[in-house]
Write a protein that holds these residues in place. Structure first.
Motif, PDB file in Angstrom:
ATOM      1  N   LYS A  10      27.194  26.215  20.642  1.00 25.98           N
ATOM      2  CA  LYS A  10      27.273  27.660  20.392  1.00 25.98           C
ATOM      3  C   LYS A  10      28.336  27.992  19.345  1.00 25.98           C
ATOM      4  O   LYS A  10      28.153  28.908  18.546  1.00 25.98           O
ATOM      5  CB  LYS A  10      27.564  28.416  21.687  1.00 25.98           C
ATOM      6  CG  LYS A  10      26.359  28.531  22.588  1.00 25.98           C
ATOM      7  CD  LYS A  10      26.689  29.339  23.832  1.00 25.98           C
ATOM      8  CE  LYS A  10      25.466  29.535  24.692  1.00 25.98           C
ATOM      9  NZ  LYS A  10      25.766  30.336  25.895  1.00 25.98           N
ATOM     10  N   ASP A  15      24.088  32.474  13.879  1.00 23.69           N
ATOM     11  CA  ASP A  15      23.313  33.496  14.569  1.00 23.69           C
ATOM     12  C   ASP A  15      22.210  33.944  13.618  1.00 23.69           C
ATOM     13  O   ASP A  15      22.453  34.715  12.688  1.00 23.69           O
ATOM     14  CB  ASP A  15      24.217  34.672  14.949  1.00 23.69           C
ATOM     15  CG  ASP A  15      23.487  35.700  15.801  1.00 23.69           C
ATOM     16  OD1 ASP A  15      22.237  35.626  15.915  1.00 23.69           O
ATOM     17  OD2 ASP A  15      24.161  36.587  16.343  1.00 23.69           O
ATOM     18  N   ARG A  17      19.587  35.665  14.273  1.00 19.45           N
ATOM     19  CA  ARG A  17      18.888  36.874  14.707  1.00 19.45           C
ATOM     20  C   ARG A  17      19.212  38.022  13.754  1.00 19.45           C
ATOM     21  O   ARG A  17      20.349  38.185  13.321  1.00 19.45           O
ATOM     22  CB  ARG A  17      19.319  37.260  16.124  1.00 19.45           C
ATOM     23  CG  ARG A  17      18.989  36.190  17.155  1.00 19.45           C
ATOM     24  CD  ARG A  17      19.608  36.506  18.481  1.00 19.45           C
ATOM     25  NE  ARG A  17      21.071  36.312  18.363  1.00 19.45           N
ATOM     26  CZ  ARG A  17      21.877  36.243  19.410  1.00 19.45           C
ATOM     27  NH1 ARG A  17      21.405  36.363  20.629  1.00 19.45           N
ATOM     28  NH2 ARG A  17      23.177  36.073  19.228  1.00 19.45           N
ATOM     29  N   LYS A  20      21.661  38.293  10.445  1.00 22.08           N
ATOM     30  CA  LYS A  20      23.124  38.244  10.476  1.00 22.08           C
ATOM     31  C   LYS A  20      23.642  37.061   9.676  1.00 22.08           C
ATOM     32  O   LYS A  20      24.615  37.164   8.951  1.00 22.08           O
ATOM     33  CB  LYS A  20      23.626  38.156  11.919  1.00 22.08           C
ATOM     34  CG  LYS A  20      23.380  39.400  12.733  1.00 22.08           C
ATOM     35  CD  LYS A  20      23.887  39.225  14.142  1.00 22.08           C
ATOM     36  CE  LYS A  20      23.613  40.466  14.977  1.00 22.08           C
ATOM     37  NZ  LYS A  20      24.083  40.307  16.344  1.00 22.08           N
ATOM     38  N   GLU A  21      23.007  35.936   9.872  1.00 25.07           N
ATOM     39  CA  GLU A  21      23.321  34.708   9.146  1.00 25.07           C
ATOM     40  C   GLU A  21      22.010  34.021   8.824  1.00 25.07           C
ATOM     41  O   GLU A  21      20.964  34.380   9.358  1.00 25.07           O
ATOM     42  CB  GLU A  21      24.177  33.770  10.009  1.00 25.07           C
ATOM     43  CG  GLU A  21      25.553  34.283  10.358  1.00 25.07           C
ATOM     44  CD  GLU A  21      26.300  33.290  11.233  1.00 25.07           C
ATOM     45  OE1 GLU A  21      26.747  32.266  10.688  1.00 25.07           O
ATOM     46  OE2 GLU A  21      26.412  33.547  12.438  1.00 25.07           O
ATOM     47  N   ALA A  45      20.848  26.589  16.427  1.00 23.44           N
ATOM     48  CA  ALA A  45      20.537  27.971  16.805  1.00 23.44           C
ATOM     49  C   ALA A  45      19.536  28.014  17.962  1.00 23.44           C
ATOM     50  O   ALA A  45      19.694  28.808  18.892  1.00 23.44           O
ATOM     51  CB  ALA A  45      20.007  28.738  15.595  1.00 23.44           C
ATOM     52  N   SER A  50      20.122  31.492  19.595  1.00 20.59           N
ATOM     53  CA  SER A  50      20.383  32.468  18.528  1.00 20.59           C
ATOM     54  C   SER A  50      19.480  32.248  17.318  1.00 20.59           C
ATOM     55  O   SER A  50      19.851  32.556  16.190  1.00 20.59           O
ATOM     56  CB  SER A  50      21.858  32.404  18.107  1.00 20.59           C
ATOM     57  OG  SER A  50      22.182  31.131  17.589  1.00 20.59           O
ATOM     58  N   GLN A  51      18.274  31.723  17.547  1.00 15.04           N
ATOM     59  CA  GLN A  51      17.387  31.346  16.446  1.00 15.04           C
ATOM     60  C   GLN A  51      16.618  32.506  15.838  1.00 15.04           C
ATOM     61  O   GLN A  51      16.102  32.377  14.734  1.00 15.04           O
ATOM     62  CB  GLN A  51      16.399  30.256  16.885  1.00 15.04           C
ATOM     63  CG  GLN A  51      15.279  30.748  17.788  1.00 15.04           C
ATOM     64  CD  GLN A  51      15.633  30.726  19.254  1.00 15.04           C
ATOM     65  OE1 GLN A  51      16.781  30.619  19.639  1.00 15.04           O
ATOM     66  NE2 GLN A  51      14.619  30.825  20.098  1.00 15.04           N
ATOM     67  N   GLY A  52      16.508  33.635  16.522  1.00 12.84           N
ATOM     68  CA  GLY A  52      15.713  34.724  15.974  1.00 12.84           C
ATOM     69  C   GLY A  52      14.297  34.253  15.717  1.00 12.84           C
ATOM     70  O   GLY A  52      13.677  33.648  16.586  1.00 12.84           O
TER      71      GLY A  52
END
Length: 155
Positions: A10, A15, A17, A20-21, A45, A50-52
């Motif tokens: 983490k 991130d 999603r 954001k990045e 991610a 946090s992979q979106g």
């Protein structure tokens, strides 16, 4: 994956999603290979949740994994330990198919230079719709990696 390893992942995971990045450019090398750094970012991610809309082991990642002859599950397992980039690069060096450096460099350059028309038909079809959705109308795209670098604001 242990709780301790998950916490390490983490801390390292981007991130992805909501823009954001972004994962690193497909052009960025890790362990001597293009696509590898991006594959690490997406895998981290996914593991961190946090992979979106990004996917690990997608067709782009598979191009590198197939060339290097690295098993995705083994790759994912090392990323899941919370390994740093240098540690993953060392692991890649030990587990990728042994090839002359010139062959890897040649493959990297071929991948960097791939034009959309060089892609398999099903990927060309996918990219045709994808480009219309994510690339501004005034931008012309010839090379596959440009799609990602324009979308992710590197170009």
């Amino acid at each position: 994956m242990t709780d301790q390893n998950l916490e390490k992942v983490k801390l390292l995971a981007p991130d992805l999603r909501n823009g954001k990045e972004y994962p690193r450019s497909p052009r960025t090398t890790l362990g001597g290979y293009v696509l590898a750094a991006r594959a690490v970012d997406k895998c981290r991610a996914v593991l961190a949740g946090s992979q979106g809309e990004y996917h690990s082991n997608c067709p782009l990642d598979q191009r590198w994994l197939k060339f290097a002859e690295i098993d995705y599950d083994a790759f994912k397992a090392v990323v899941a330990t919370g390994a740093l980039d240098d540690e993953i690069a060392d692991w890649i060096g030990k587990h990728a198919k042994k090839r002359p450096r010139t062959e890897v460099i040649g493959w990297n350059n071929k991948e960097r230079d791939l034009r959309l028309s060089d892609l398999p038909a099903e990927l060309q079809e996918y990219m045709e719709d994808y480009i219309q959705q994510v690339i501004p109308r005034n931008r012309v795209v010839y090379h596959w990696y440009d799609v990602y670098d324009i979308e992710e604001e590197r170009l």
